[in-house]
Design an enzyme around this catalytic site. Structure first.
Site, PDB file in Angstrom:
ATOM      1  N   LYS A 123       0.818  -1.225   0.000  1.00 51.82           N
ATOM      2  CA  LYS A 123       0.000   0.000   0.000  1.00 51.82           C
ATOM      3  C   LYS A 123       0.846   1.266   0.000  1.00 51.82           C
ATOM      4  CE  LYS A 123      -4.370  -1.659   1.794  1.00 51.82           C
ATOM      5  NZ  LYS A 123      -5.438  -1.486   2.774  1.00 51.82           N
ATOM      6  N   LYS A 205      -8.018 -13.467  -7.676  1.00 53.73           N
ATOM      7  CA  LYS A 205      -9.239 -13.509  -6.875  1.00 53.73           C
ATOM      8  C   LYS A 205     -10.208 -12.390  -7.261  1.00 53.73           C
ATOM      9  CE  LYS A 205      -8.472 -10.725  -2.722  1.00 53.73           C
ATOM     10  NZ  LYS A 205      -9.707 -10.119  -2.266  1.00 53.73           N
ATOM     11  N   LYS A 208     -13.102  -6.115  -5.352  1.00 61.08           N
ATOM     12  CA  LYS A 208     -13.776  -4.873  -5.766  1.00 61.08           C
ATOM     13  C   LYS A 208     -12.785  -3.856  -6.318  1.00 61.08           C
ATOM     14  CE  LYS A 208     -14.023  -3.467  -0.974  1.00 61.08           C
ATOM     15  NZ  LYS A 208     -13.545  -4.796  -0.572  1.00 61.08           N
TER      16      LYS A 208
HETATM   17  P1  ADP Z   1     -11.489  -6.955  -1.847  1.00 61.15           P
HETATM   18  O1  ADP Z   1     -10.305  -7.651  -2.467  1.00 61.15           O
HETATM   19  O2  ADP Z   1     -12.711  -7.113  -2.676  1.00 61.15           O
HETATM   20  O3  ADP Z   1     -11.168  -5.507  -1.519  1.00 61.15           O
HETATM   21  P2  ADP Z   1     -11.148  -7.364   0.956  1.00 61.15           P
HETATM   22  O4  ADP Z   1      -9.658  -7.442   0.823  1.00 61.15           O
HETATM   23  O5  ADP Z   1     -11.755  -6.123   1.524  1.00 61.15           O
HETATM   24  O6  ADP Z   1     -11.797  -7.663  -0.478  1.00 61.15           O
HETATM   25  O7  ADP Z   1     -11.618  -8.617   1.762  1.00 61.15           O
HETATM   26  C1  ADP Z   1     -12.675  -8.625   2.711  1.00 61.15           C
HETATM   27  C2  ADP Z   1     -12.844 -10.047   3.170  1.00 61.15           C
HETATM   28  O8  ADP Z   1     -13.376 -10.880   2.113  1.00 61.15           O
HETATM   29  C3  ADP Z   1     -11.541 -10.723   3.607  1.00 61.15           C
HETATM   30  O9  ADP Z   1     -11.818 -11.536   4.716  1.00 61.15           O
HETATM   31  C4  ADP Z   1     -11.150 -11.567   2.403  1.00 61.15           C
HETATM   32  O10 ADP Z   1     -10.385 -12.695   2.768  1.00 61.15           O
HETATM   33  C5  ADP Z   1     -12.500 -11.965   1.820  1.00 61.15           C
HETATM   34  N1  ADP Z   1     -12.418 -12.068   0.343  1.00 61.15           N
HETATM   35  C6  ADP Z   1     -12.102 -11.060  -0.501  1.00 61.15           C
HETATM   36  N2  ADP Z   1     -12.122 -11.473  -1.784  1.00 61.15           N
HETATM   37  C7  ADP Z   1     -12.468 -12.787  -1.744  1.00 61.15           C
HETATM   38  C8  ADP Z   1     -12.663 -13.780  -2.754  1.00 61.15           C
HETATM   39  N3  ADP Z   1     -12.523 -13.501  -4.043  1.00 61.15           N
HETATM   40  N4  ADP Z   1     -13.005 -15.032  -2.377  1.00 61.15           N
HETATM   41  C9  ADP Z   1     -13.153 -15.322  -1.060  1.00 61.15           C
HETATM   42  N5  ADP Z   1     -12.992 -14.433  -0.059  1.00 61.15           N
HETATM   43  C10 ADP Z   1     -12.656 -13.182  -0.381  1.00 61.15           C
END
Ligand code: ADP
Ligand code: TRP
Length: 339
Positions: A123, A205, A208
């Protein structure tokens, strides 16, 4: 009784990856009834789920948007089945012991330990001197979040493992300096299967922060968007429906199908014998939309009744505070500031 704790940032609308990867496991934990919990909650473990608004502000936030996102996150958790009588659901900033303990842990953590954190390095990259101290200190606040509640198990994604390990190190360090005070928490890393991949790029993965909207299905997507996104999901040049990890796009769609319907993947594959990708994708889009519709309705209903949401968060904060305040009393006594 085992205490299980996890937290999520209030970062707008969630996608189905967040739902199946992070929130649903907390919903499932509520299943086993056990009326004898010390805090009056029902369940085989004592569960805490909170919205880490003070972590969110480590990067710039628009105040009105942040407020909305906190309420939106609360509405979403309730809509997908978090029961505030079985899970302590609250907002981090409402329990000021979190920041108080973070300060004390700041005086035990080493600069080098925080400089090694992968998330910080990612970051902060390219920001030079302009990176906030909050971003640097983020893992210490997270350690405070966990240690304050004598947490046994912390379910998180792989990316957060390093942070939970820091919490373990700080618990052990505090205990050896000041005597037994904190439980040393265990991270519980979700299995690979619980990872939903991006629709436009099944090697990464679903996220968002992906560059294309076609990467994810948001919990608020309407029927037309779900259909468009699933139809354009990347698959290989094959034509039969089989589960094979080397066909990552199709394997991901089958995983989503299985998570949404609760059917084992083998059964889905049998049902689609002789059918092609077209039929499968149209059916999947329909199934996903039907699954999301009642969730969307509930989210909107909760959002219309802000007073109710605030009352639920008040109740959660009061319960969390009871545990946190007691722990902080002990911590103040251990370090010698309580007279
Ligand atoms: P993003 O990558 O969408 O910003 P975050 O990093 O905010 O998501 O993750 C929020 C929660 O959701 C965390 O606990 C993360 O492990 C889970 N998570 C995020 N993306 C996935 C995914 N594609 N599949 C399963 N769990 C996910
Ligand atoms: N850092 C976590 C994430 O971004 C969120 C978080 C903050 C957390 N405090 C926590 C997770 C305590 C588990 C326990 O996903």
């Amino acid at each position: 009784m085992k205490r299980i704790l996890t937290a999520l940032q209030p970062s707008g609308i969630l996608h189905i990856g967040n739902l199946f990867g992070a929130i649903e496991p907390m919903v499932k934990l509520q299943a086993d009834e056990n009326p004898t919990s010390p805090s009056g909650l029902r369940g085989a473990s004592e569960n805490l789920l909170f919205i880490v608004d003070y972590h969110a502000i480590t990067v710039p936030q628009d105040p009105a948007e942040l407020r909305h996102n906190i309420l939106f996150a609360t509405a979403t958790y309730l809509a997908v089945g978090i029961d505030p009588d079985k899970t302590i659901l609250f907002q981090q900033s409402r329990v000021n012991e979190h920041t108080e303990l973070a300060w004390i842990l700041n005086c035990l953590v080493h600069m080098g330990e925080l400089e090694r954190m992968t998330q910080y390095k990612d970051k902060a990259r390219g920001k030079g001197e302009a990176v906030s101290v909050g971003l640097f200190d983020y893992p210490v606040l997270m350690a405070a979040d966990i240690l304050l509640y004598d947490t046994n198990v912390v379910p998180v994604g792989e990316d957060q493992k390093q942070h939970v390990e820091l919490a373990r190190d700080l618990a052990e360090r505090f205990n050896s300096h000041f005597g037994e005070t904190f439980v040393v928490p265990q991270p519980q890393i979700r299995k690979e299967g619980a990872r939903i991949m991006g629709l436009d790029d099944p090697e990464k993965k679903m996220s968002k922060s992906a560059s294309s909207e076609k990467n994810f299905i948001s919990l608020m997507d309407d029927e037309a968007s779900v259909l468009k996104k699933i139809k354009s999901a990347v698959t290989d040049s094959g034509s039969t429906i089989t589960f094979d990890k080397t066909r990552a796009g199709l394997a991901n769609l089958l995983t989503i199908y299985s998570l949404v319907t609760g059917k084992p993947i083998d059964q889905i594959v049998t049902e689609y014998a002789g059918k092609g990708y077209g039929d499968f994708k149209i059916d999947l889009a329909g199934i996903v939309s039907t699954y999301l519709a009642p969730i969307q309705e509930k989210i909107n209903d909760y959002l219309k009744d802000e007073t109710k949401l605030l009352a639920i968060l008040d109740q959660g904060a009061a319960r969390a505070k009871t545990i946190a305040a007691k722990k902080m009393e002990l911590v103040r006594q251990k370090i010698g500031v309580k007279l």
